[in-house]
Design a protein around this motif. Structure first.
Motif, PDB file in Angstrom:
ATOM      1  N   THR A 181       0.876  -1.168   0.000  1.00 27.61           N
ATOM      2  CA  THR A 181       0.000   0.000   0.000  1.00 27.61           C
ATOM      3  C   THR A 181       0.911   1.214   0.000  1.00 27.61           C
ATOM      4  N   LEU A 182       0.396   2.336  -0.395  1.00 28.52           N
ATOM      5  CA  LEU A 182       1.219   3.543  -0.450  1.00 28.52           C
ATOM      6  C   LEU A 182       1.784   3.889   0.920  1.00 28.52           C
ATOM      7  N   GLN A 183       0.957   3.788   1.942  1.00 27.81           N
ATOM      8  CA  GLN A 183       1.412   4.112   3.290  1.00 27.81           C
ATOM      9  C   GLN A 183       2.531   3.174   3.736  1.00 27.81           C
ATOM     10  N   ASP A 184       2.368   1.872   3.480  1.00 29.81           N
ATOM     11  CA  ASP A 184       3.415   0.909   3.853  1.00 29.81           C
ATOM     12  C   ASP A 184       4.696   1.160   3.065  1.00 29.81           C
ATOM     13  N   ALA A 185       4.558   1.475   1.784  1.00 25.19           N
ATOM     14  CA  ALA A 185       5.736   1.744   0.958  1.00 25.19           C
ATOM     15  C   ALA A 185       6.480   2.980   1.447  1.00 25.19           C
ATOM     16  N   LYS A 186       5.731   4.005   1.880  1.00 24.12           N
ATOM     17  CA  LYS A 186       6.380   5.203   2.422  1.00 24.12           C
ATOM     18  C   LYS A 186       7.094   4.876   3.728  1.00 24.12           C
ATOM     19  N   ASN A 187       6.454   4.092   4.586  1.00 24.09           N
ATOM     20  CA  ASN A 187       7.051   3.759   5.879  1.00 24.09           C
ATOM     21  C   ASN A 187       8.259   2.836   5.748  1.00 24.09           C
ATOM     22  N   ARG A 188       8.268   1.988   4.713  1.00 22.46           N
ATOM     23  CA  ARG A 188       9.346   1.011   4.562  1.00 22.46           C
ATOM     24  C   ARG A 188      10.011   1.162   3.196  1.00 22.46           C
ATOM     25  N   PHE A 189      10.267   2.390   2.806  1.00 23.10           N
ATOM     26  CA  PHE A 189      10.812   2.663   1.477  1.00 23.10           C
ATOM     27  C   PHE A 189      12.139   1.948   1.246  1.00 23.10           C
ATOM     28  N   SER A 190      12.984   1.857   2.253  1.00 23.80           N
ATOM     29  CA  SER A 190      14.269   1.163   2.107  1.00 23.80           C
ATOM     30  C   SER A 190      14.049  -0.293   1.713  1.00 23.80           C
ATOM     31  N   ALA A 191      13.052  -0.938   2.308  1.00 24.31           N
ATOM     32  CA  ALA A 191      12.758  -2.330   1.976  1.00 24.31           C
ATOM     33  C   ALA A 191      12.238  -2.448   0.548  1.00 24.31           C
ATOM     34  N   VAL A 192      11.439  -1.483   0.116  1.00 25.88           N
ATOM     35  CA  VAL A 192      10.925  -1.478  -1.257  1.00 25.88           C
ATOM     36  C   VAL A 192      12.096  -1.366  -2.237  1.00 25.88           C
ATOM     37  N   ALA A 251      13.550  -4.158  -4.974  1.00 27.60           N
ATOM     38  CA  ALA A 251      13.653  -3.803  -6.389  1.00 27.60           C
ATOM     39  C   ALA A 251      15.069  -4.023  -6.899  1.00 27.60           C
ATOM     40  N   LEU A 252      16.064  -3.668  -6.094  1.00 26.55           N
ATOM     41  CA  LEU A 252      17.455  -3.889  -6.479  1.00 26.55           C
ATOM     42  C   LEU A 252      17.796  -5.369  -6.560  1.00 26.55           C
ATOM     43  N   ALA A 253      17.083  -6.190  -5.819  1.00 26.90           N
ATOM     44  CA  ALA A 253      17.305  -7.635  -5.847  1.00 26.90           C
ATOM     45  C   ALA A 253      16.644  -8.280  -7.062  1.00 26.90           C
ATOM     46  N   GLY A 254      16.008  -7.477  -7.902  1.00 26.97           N
ATOM     47  CA  GLY A 254      15.422  -8.001  -9.121  1.00 26.97           C
ATOM     48  C   GLY A 254      13.948  -8.319  -9.026  1.00 26.97           C
ATOM     49  N   GLN A 255      13.297  -7.852  -7.973  1.00 22.70           N
ATOM     50  CA  GLN A 255      11.874  -8.098  -7.792  1.00 22.70           C
ATOM     51  C   GLN A 255      11.127  -6.768  -7.864  1.00 22.70           C
ATOM     52  N   PRO A 256      10.537  -6.439  -9.007  1.00 17.10           N
ATOM     53  CA  PRO A 256       9.784  -5.184  -9.105  1.00 17.10           C
ATOM     54  C   PRO A 256       8.698  -5.127  -8.034  1.00 17.10           C
ATOM     55  N   GLN A 257       8.530  -3.975  -7.416  1.00 15.90           N
ATOM     56  CA  GLN A 257       7.594  -3.810  -6.311  1.00 15.90           C
ATOM     57  C   GLN A 257       6.395  -2.973  -6.755  1.00 15.90           C
ATOM     58  N   GLN A 258       5.205  -3.529  -6.619  1.00 16.92           N
ATOM     59  CA  GLN A 258       3.986  -2.822  -6.978  1.00 16.92           C
ATOM     60  C   GLN A 258       3.454  -2.076  -5.762  1.00 16.92           C
ATOM     61  N   VAL A 259       3.005  -0.855  -5.994  1.00 15.20           N
ATOM     62  CA  VAL A 259       2.453  -0.030  -4.924  1.00 15.20           C
ATOM     63  C   VAL A 259       1.034   0.366  -5.328  1.00 15.20           C
ATOM     64  N   THR A 260       0.116   0.225  -4.387  1.00 11.62           N
ATOM     65  CA  THR A 260      -1.275   0.592  -4.652  1.00 11.62           C
ATOM     66  C   THR A 260      -1.628   1.869  -3.913  1.00 11.62           C
ATOM     67  N   ARG A 261      -2.623   2.570  -4.447  1.00 12.10           N
ATOM     68  CA  ARG A 261      -3.159   3.755  -3.785  1.00 12.10           C
ATOM     69  C   ARG A 261      -4.677   3.631  -3.830  1.00 12.10           C
ATOM     70  N   ARG A 262      -5.273   3.705  -2.658  1.00 13.31           N
ATOM     71  CA  ARG A 262      -6.721   3.526  -2.503  1.00 13.31           C
ATOM     72  C   ARG A 262      -7.197   2.212  -3.108  1.00 13.31           C
ATOM     73  N   GLY A 263      -6.359   1.178  -2.957  1.00 14.03           N
ATOM     74  CA  GLY A 263      -6.727  -0.164  -3.396  1.00 14.03           C
ATOM     75  C   GLY A 263      -6.527  -0.449  -4.872  1.00 14.03           C
ATOM     76  N   LYS A 264      -6.019   0.532  -5.628  1.00 18.92           N
ATOM     77  CA  LYS A 264      -5.813   0.340  -7.063  1.00 18.92           C
ATOM     78  C   LYS A 264      -4.325   0.422  -7.374  1.00 18.92           C
ATOM     79  N   PRO A 265      -3.831  -0.392  -8.330  1.00 20.91           N
ATOM     80  CA  PRO A 265      -2.414  -0.320  -8.701  1.00 20.91           C
ATOM     81  C   PRO A 265      -2.033   1.105  -9.117  1.00 20.91           C
ATOM     82  N   ALA A 266      -0.925   1.602  -8.567  1.00 24.43           N
ATOM     83  CA  ALA A 266      -0.514   2.977  -8.856  1.00 24.43           C
ATOM     84  C   ALA A 266       0.834   3.023  -9.575  1.00 24.43           C
TER      85      ALA A 266
END
Length: 82
Positions: free
Chosen positions: A3-14, A18-33
């Motif tokens: 979720t956007l909030q989780d991605a903001k709180n754990r941006f380093s993990a995101v 991504a650097l490990a080769g796993q693209p990270q999807q982030v949603t906003r209000r339940g929709k892919p963003a």
């Protein structure tokens, strides 16, 4: 998927994922963003798209003519006196 909030709180993990080769999807209000991916993967995707697409001139010259199309008439401009 983050979720956007989780991605903001754990941006380093995101970013690490991504650097490990796993693209990270982030949603906003339940929709892919957005998708976060490494710069190397982004550059690879851009190069592949450019290679596939080629130039516009190449596209036009490779475009097949319609087999039953009438040939264009050769028309000369008319003389005009002023």
């Amino acid at each position: 998927m983050w979720t956007l909030q989780d991605a903001k709180n754990r941006f380093s993990a995101v970013v690490e994922a991504a650097l490990a080769g796993q693209p990270q999807q982030v949603t906003r209000r339940g929709k892919p963003a957005v998708v976060v991916l490494s710069a190397a993967e982004y550059a690879r995707m851009q190069a592949a798209a450019t290679e596939r697409r080629g130039s516009f001139i190449t596209h036009l010259t490779n475009f097949p003519a319609e087999p039953d199309a009438a040939p264009r008439a050769q028309v000369a401009p008319r003389d005009v006196s002023f």
